[in-house]
Design a protein around this motif. Structure first.
Motif, PDB file in Angstrom:
ATOM      1  N   LEU A 608     103.114  80.822  49.753  1.00 58.32           N
ATOM      2  CA  LEU A 608     104.480  81.279  49.492  1.00 58.32           C
ATOM      3  C   LEU A 608     104.597  81.954  48.125  1.00 58.32           C
ATOM      4  O   LEU A 608     105.298  82.956  47.965  1.00 58.32           O
ATOM      5  CB  LEU A 608     105.441  80.086  49.573  1.00 58.32           C
ATOM      6  CG  LEU A 608     105.524  79.392  50.945  1.00 58.32           C
ATOM      7  CD1 LEU A 608     106.347  78.113  50.852  1.00 58.32           C
ATOM      8  CD2 LEU A 608     106.119  80.332  51.990  1.00 58.32           C
ATOM      9  N   MET A 637     106.548  88.399  57.147  1.00 58.90           N
ATOM     10  CA  MET A 637     107.869  88.298  56.524  1.00 58.90           C
ATOM     11  C   MET A 637     108.686  87.137  57.095  1.00 58.90           C
ATOM     12  O   MET A 637     109.165  86.267  56.358  1.00 58.90           O
ATOM     13  CB  MET A 637     108.642  89.614  56.702  1.00 58.90           C
ATOM     14  CG  MET A 637     110.019  89.591  56.047  1.00 58.90           C
ATOM     15  SD  MET A 637     110.875  91.195  56.128  1.00 58.90           S
ATOM     16  CE  MET A 637     111.209  91.265  57.893  1.00 58.90           C
ATOM     17  N   GLU A 638     108.844  87.122  58.408  1.00 62.60           N
ATOM     18  CA  GLU A 638     109.618  86.044  59.031  1.00 62.60           C
ATOM     19  C   GLU A 638     108.968  84.694  58.793  1.00 62.60           C
ATOM     20  O   GLU A 638     109.647  83.683  58.565  1.00 62.60           O
ATOM     21  CB  GLU A 638     109.751  86.312  60.529  1.00 62.60           C
ATOM     22  CG  GLU A 638     110.666  85.335  61.243  1.00 62.60           C
ATOM     23  CD  GLU A 638     110.835  85.665  62.716  1.00 62.60           C
ATOM     24  OE1 GLU A 638     111.382  84.811  63.435  1.00 62.60           O
ATOM     25  OE2 GLU A 638     110.427  86.763  63.138  1.00 62.60           O
ATOM     26  N   TRP A 640     107.226  83.861  56.171  1.00 63.57           N
ATOM     27  CA  TRP A 640     107.460  83.473  54.780  1.00 63.57           C
ATOM     28  C   TRP A 640     108.856  82.860  54.616  1.00 63.57           C
ATOM     29  O   TRP A 640     109.020  81.813  53.995  1.00 63.57           O
ATOM     30  CB  TRP A 640     107.307  84.694  53.865  1.00 63.57           C
ATOM     31  CG  TRP A 640     107.405  84.357  52.406  1.00 63.57           C
ATOM     32  CD1 TRP A 640     106.398  83.925  51.598  1.00 63.57           C
ATOM     33  CD2 TRP A 640     108.582  84.420  51.594  1.00 63.57           C
ATOM     34  NE1 TRP A 640     106.865  83.701  50.321  1.00 63.57           N
ATOM     35  CE2 TRP A 640     108.209  84.004  50.294  1.00 63.57           C
ATOM     36  CE3 TRP A 640     109.900  84.781  51.838  1.00 63.57           C
ATOM     37  CZ2 TRP A 640     109.111  83.935  49.238  1.00 63.57           C
ATOM     38  CZ3 TRP A 640     110.806  84.720  50.783  1.00 63.57           C
ATOM     39  CH2 TRP A 640     110.418  84.307  49.497  1.00 63.57           C
ATOM     40  N   TYR A 641     109.863  83.501  55.180  1.00 63.96           N
ATOM     41  CA  TYR A 641     111.224  82.963  55.083  1.00 63.96           C
ATOM     42  C   TYR A 641     111.322  81.592  55.762  1.00 63.96           C
ATOM     43  O   TYR A 641     111.971  80.672  55.262  1.00 63.96           O
ATOM     44  CB  TYR A 641     112.222  83.937  55.722  1.00 63.96           C
ATOM     45  CG  TYR A 641     112.565  85.109  54.835  1.00 63.96           C
ATOM     46  CD1 TYR A 641     113.467  84.957  53.778  1.00 63.96           C
ATOM     47  CD2 TYR A 641     111.991  86.361  55.036  1.00 63.96           C
ATOM     48  CE1 TYR A 641     113.785  86.032  52.953  1.00 63.96           C
ATOM     49  CE2 TYR A 641     112.298  87.437  54.213  1.00 63.96           C
ATOM     50  CZ  TYR A 641     113.204  87.267  53.172  1.00 63.96           C
ATOM     51  OH  TYR A 641     113.516  88.322  52.345  1.00 63.96           O
ATOM     52  N   MET A 644     109.673  78.990  53.450  1.00 60.44           N
ATOM     53  CA  MET A 644     110.540  78.633  52.325  1.00 60.44           C
ATOM     54  C   MET A 644     111.637  77.672  52.768  1.00 60.44           C
ATOM     55  O   MET A 644     111.922  76.667  52.098  1.00 60.44           O
ATOM     56  CB  MET A 644     111.162  79.899  51.736  1.00 60.44           C
ATOM     57  CG  MET A 644     110.186  80.804  51.020  1.00 60.44           C
ATOM     58  SD  MET A 644     109.566  80.114  49.473  1.00 60.44           S
ATOM     59  CE  MET A 644     111.020  80.254  48.434  1.00 60.44           C
ATOM     60  N   HIS A 645     112.245  77.956  53.904  1.00 58.56           N
ATOM     61  CA  HIS A 645     113.329  77.098  54.408  1.00 58.56           C
ATOM     62  C   HIS A 645     112.824  75.688  54.689  1.00 58.56           C
ATOM     63  O   HIS A 645     113.459  74.687  54.288  1.00 58.56           O
ATOM     64  CB  HIS A 645     113.914  77.722  55.679  1.00 58.56           C
ATOM     65  CG  HIS A 645     114.887  76.839  56.395  1.00 58.56           C
ATOM     66  ND1 HIS A 645     116.163  76.618  55.927  1.00 58.56           N
ATOM     67  CD2 HIS A 645     114.755  76.096  57.541  1.00 58.56           C
ATOM     68  CE1 HIS A 645     116.791  75.794  56.743  1.00 58.56           C
ATOM     69  NE2 HIS A 645     115.956  75.469  57.740  1.00 58.56           N
ATOM     70  N   SER A 685     118.331  89.561  50.704  1.00 54.66           N
ATOM     71  CA  SER A 685     117.841  88.413  51.481  1.00 54.66           C
ATOM     72  C   SER A 685     116.833  87.595  50.681  1.00 54.66           C
ATOM     73  O   SER A 685     116.840  86.356  50.731  1.00 54.66           O
ATOM     74  CB  SER A 685     117.205  88.889  52.783  1.00 54.66           C
ATOM     75  OG  SER A 685     116.149  89.815  52.533  1.00 54.66           O
ATOM     76  N   LEU A 686     115.980  88.285  49.919  1.00 56.74           N
ATOM     77  CA  LEU A 686     114.998  87.596  49.095  1.00 56.74           C
ATOM     78  C   LEU A 686     115.694  86.823  47.979  1.00 56.74           C
ATOM     79  O   LEU A 686     115.342  85.675  47.675  1.00 56.74           O
ATOM     80  CB  LEU A 686     114.004  88.611  48.518  1.00 56.74           C
ATOM     81  CG  LEU A 686     112.920  88.071  47.585  1.00 56.74           C
ATOM     82  CD1 LEU A 686     112.101  86.984  48.262  1.00 56.74           C
ATOM     83  CD2 LEU A 686     112.018  89.205  47.105  1.00 56.74           C
ATOM     84  N   THR A 688     118.678  85.576  48.047  1.00 57.67           N
ATOM     85  CA  THR A 688     119.350  84.410  48.623  1.00 57.67           C
ATOM     86  C   THR A 688     118.380  83.255  48.833  1.00 57.67           C
ATOM     87  O   THR A 688     118.693  82.096  48.530  1.00 57.67           O
ATOM     88  CB  THR A 688     119.990  84.800  49.972  1.00 57.67           C
ATOM     89  OG1 THR A 688     120.945  85.830  49.753  1.00 57.67           O
ATOM     90  CG2 THR A 688     120.674  83.604  50.609  1.00 57.67           C
ATOM     91  N   VAL A 689     117.201  83.553  49.334  1.00 51.35           N
ATOM     92  CA  VAL A 689     116.203  82.503  49.577  1.00 51.35           C
ATOM     93  C   VAL A 689     115.768  81.869  48.268  1.00 51.35           C
ATOM     94  O   VAL A 689     115.652  80.636  48.159  1.00 51.35           O
ATOM     95  CB  VAL A 689     114.990  83.079  50.333  1.00 51.35           C
ATOM     96  CG1 VAL A 689     113.849  82.068  50.368  1.00 51.35           C
ATOM     97  CG2 VAL A 689     115.382  83.474  51.739  1.00 51.35           C
ATOM     98  N   ASP A 692     118.543  79.662  46.960  1.00 46.77           N
ATOM     99  CA  ASP A 692     118.613  78.410  47.721  1.00 46.77           C
ATOM    100  C   ASP A 692     117.514  77.447  47.298  1.00 46.77           C
ATOM    101  O   ASP A 692     117.744  76.228  47.189  1.00 46.77           O
ATOM    102  CB  ASP A 692     118.492  78.706  49.219  1.00 46.77           C
ATOM    103  CG  ASP A 692     119.726  79.392  49.779  1.00 46.77           C
ATOM    104  OD1 ASP A 692     120.768  79.387  49.089  1.00 46.77           O
ATOM    105  OD2 ASP A 692     119.641  79.948  50.892  1.00 46.77           O
TER     106      ASP A 692
END
Length: 731
Positions: A608, A637-638, A640-641, A644-645, A685-686, A688-689, A692
């Motif tokens: 990550l 990409m998906e 990675w998000y 992170m979540h 979007s980056l 925001t992640v 968070d």
């Protein structure tokens, strides 16, 4: 010669047929051969063998006795025109020696004895004088080469002694020897495939160029006779020959195929054309068909429509026996359908909407016939069938897998209805293949009945990935214990990957190995995606089933073993994210002291963390995807998000995780990096992640809040308008 025959004390009267088959005749001949004291006596005894005994009356044991008595040195001497018996021309002795060799050359225990003669045989078959004057001698030499090529070690001996180049030259003479040479070439190509051309790529080019030129220009029945040998040649195409449509032979092949497919033909002629088209598609690709000639686009569409029609005609309203009788041509059409599906989906060539609809309708009709056929086949029929029938059923399941990989909306009820049979067959093949591999470790040459069946799981994986994302088929698949099958398959494929990585290869082998590694990595990635689907949509299954704890521990132990280069980046990312998703449901069953979990978290954080930086941006003030990730970012990409979540979700469940992140200074580095980034230098979007993540870390630990304050997080949050982070820091 006559005097020498009299010296053996044997009568020249030809024995009766009963005497031909008697062991006494063999014993007498062996005694005479062993008792010969010079070349004349030996040759006389040899003539006695040809009079008393017929090769077809002998078993291998008797042949070995005779061959040992004759001796390879004696036959070699005759062929090489060394010390000869008196009274006859040397060519006669050479002819007799070759005739005798043809009787013994297929004996398995003695086959290696003949390898020393391969250069002599090759020299004979290319002698221009013999082609004009002594066809029999050349035919006998070719028969000997054919016998040698019937054995694996013999084929390798011919290849290593550059025999393929010579045999190709003989084929190109286009005289009486052409069919003999072709038979030898097909035997070698069919068994050794692309390996036979590793050291003779030029010979492949000569052969395929010669065939394709004739295939293109000849408009007689000969064009259709060339389809089968061309299929064998293309099937053996070496990896080092690129699929470049600039090759003249490829243009000629394209023209010849167009002549056949776009013409009105008899049923048999059409089958031959479609079979060749299928092999050409597999080896040269749909792009070659579309761009290889002026009628490429039309050719591809007509091939696809013809294949759809043939599949329906072969499978609909026919008895099982009749369907199996047509299996060879139907399987070729399956191959065309697989390529047609890719052609329709990838959008590589523009098609009118009407053409797309027509092709889709044709494919849908063909696969409706496939589904009806599979519904009619029971597991009992499969298990009691012969191997060729089993292979056809497997080919049918494979082509269905290609369809399901792209289309799961059509024929839903029919697809769900046959899932138990399809998954059962895939599991049967997998277990059978494991059994065969275990047997092969104990026996170097497995029998015909103990050969591997197609790996159906691999072909079904993309379709299963789509099906597990939907409620009804996922429930069916879980009831069929698909997750247990996939876990076992996952571990097996990973061990193959690990073995390949540990094995040193030559440069040529490395190129082939790279292709194999990429295929295995793709398989493991797809299985990971299936497990992710289950983790998201069936959390209770993941939480309650011991299988998923075992899978988690497997990931713990393996993810850190993968090399750091980009070949394994997608696989590594999938394993990390899958591990996080399972850990979210299984954390209570993992001990905090488990060192495997710590290594897993380290690998996950590294995956990550390394995805973004400012150093590789043009202005050093924009947060960009790192170079190593960039080429694969459409895949990552998906992932990675999602990673992170799920990592942030675990902070509240694993007490030491937040402290670990602080110790490795990832959150602090993120804040300092954002300090270098201009307000417009980060995607929404980056941002925001990242916000968070920082909020979750601050929420979980006062120590984290203090550490981030020391890095200037307040200023960074203000510059980038991270209002949620500002609020968390002020609590």
């Amino acid at each position: 010669v006559t005097e020498a025959a009299n010296m053996t004390g044997e009568e020249s009267i030809v024995p009766s047929p009963a005497q031909h088959r008697s062991q006494a005749s063999v014993a007498r001949c062996v005694d005479a051969l062993n008792g010969a004291t010079d070349v004349n006596q030996k040759f006389a005894a040899l003539l006695m063998v040809t009079k008393l005994i017929k090769a077809e009356d002998l078993d291998d044991k008797a042949k070995i006795k005779l061959f040992t008595a004759i001796g390879i040195d004696f036959l070699t001497n005759l062929i090489r025109e060394g010390t000869m018996p008196e009274g006859c021309p040397n060519a006669i002795f050479k002819s007799i020696a070759l005739s005798i060799l043809t009787c013994f050359v297929r004996i398995e225990p003695k086959i290696s004895t003949f390898y020393c003669l391969i250069p002599d045989l090759l020299c004979i078959v290319t002698d221009p004088q013999l082609h004009d004057n002594d066809a029999t001698l050349i035919q006998d030499a070719l028969h000997c080469l054919e016998g040698i090529a019937a054995h694996k070690s013999g084929r390798q001996a011919i290849i290593s002694q550059e025999g393929l180049t010579t045999i190709v030259d003989v084929y190109m003479l286009e005289n009486f020897s052409q069919e003999f040479a072709l038979k030898i070439l097909i035997t070698i190509m069919n068994a050794e495939i692309s390996d036979c051309w590793l050291h003779a790529p030029d010979a492949f080019t000569k052969l395929v160029s010669h065939m394709c030129q004739e295939f293109c220009t000849n408009q007689s029945e000969r064009k259709f006779e060339l389809c089968l040998p061309l299929m064998e040649v293309l099937h053996s195409m070496p990896n080092s020959v690129p699929g470049d449509d600039g090759y003249e032979w490829q243009k000629q092949l394209h023209q010849g195929l167009s002549d056949i497919i776009l013409s009105k033909l008899s049923k048999e002629q059409r089958y031959k054309g479609l079979q060749l088209a299928a092999v050409a598609l597999d080896n040269l690709g749909a792009t070659w068909v579309v761009s290889g000639g002026p009628k490429g686009h039309q050719l591809m569409l007509i091939m696809a429509h013809l294949a759809c029609v043939e599949v329906r005609m072969s499978l609909e309203n026919e008895t099982f026996e009749k369907i199996i009788e047509l299996a060879s041509q139907t399987t070729s059409c399956y191959s065309i359908l697989e390529n047609a599906i890719k052609f329709l989906v990838n959008g590589a060539v523009e098609m009118e909407e009407k053409q797309k609809q027509q092709l889709y309708a044709a494919l849908k009709g063909a696969f409706n016939a496939v589904l009806l056929f599979l519904k009619s086949v029971t597991e009992e029929m499969f298990h009691t069938s012969n191997k060729s029938t089993q292979l056809f059923v497997c080919a049918t399941i494979r082509v269905l897998g290609a369809w399901l990989a792209e289309e799961t909306a059509a024929n839903k009820a029919e697809v769900y209805d046959i899932l138990p049979f399809v998954i059962g067959m895939a599991d049967y093949n997998y277990k059978w293949n494991k059994k065969v591999r275990n047997m092969s470790k104990r026996s170097a040459s497995p029998t015909e009945d103990c050969k591997e069946l197609p790996d159906l799981i691999r072909f079904l994986l993309p379709g299963l990935c789509h099906l597990t994302a939907e409620d009804e088929p996922r429930l069916i698949l879980l009831q069929l214990s698909l997750d247990e099958q996939l876990f076992d398959y996952f571990m097996t494929r990973y061990e193959v990957l690990k073995y390949i990585l540990a094995t040193k290869k030559t440069d040529e082998e490395s190129r082939t190995t790279t292709i194999g590694i990429e295929s295995i990595c793709d398989t493991l990635v797809t299985i990971s995606s299936i497990f992710m689907n289950i983790a998201v949509t069936s959390p209770k299954e993941v939480q309650s089933k011991p299988l998923y704890l075992n899978l988690l521990k497997f990931i713990f132990s393996k993810v850190s073993e993968l090399p750091a280069d980009s070949t394994y980046l997608t696989l590594s990312g999938n394993l990390c994210v899958l591990g996080l998703m399972i850990l979210k449901h299984q954390f209570m069953n993992v001990k905090d002291s488990d060192f495997g979990m710590l290594r897993f978290i380290q690998s996950t954080v590294r995956f990550l963390w390394d995805a973004h930086n400012v150093e590789e941006s043009l202005d050093y003030a924009t947060l960009v995807v790192s170079h190593r990730y960039h080429i694969l970012w459409h895949e990552l990409m998906e992932l990675w998000y999602l990673g992170m979540h799920n990592l942030m979700m675990l902070l509240s469940h694993i007490p030491w995780l937040c402290d670990f992140l602080l110790e490795c200074e990832w959150p602090q580095t993120v804040v300092m990096t954002l300090g270098q980034v201009k307000p417009t230098g980060i995607e929404a979007s980056l941002k925001t992640v990242i916000e968070d993540m920082l909020c979750m870390i601050v929420r979980c630990s006062e120590a984290a809040k203090r550490a981030l304050q020391q890095t200037g997080v307040a200023k960074v949050a203000d510059v980038h308008q991270m209002n949620n982070l500002i609020a968390e820091m002020q609590k």
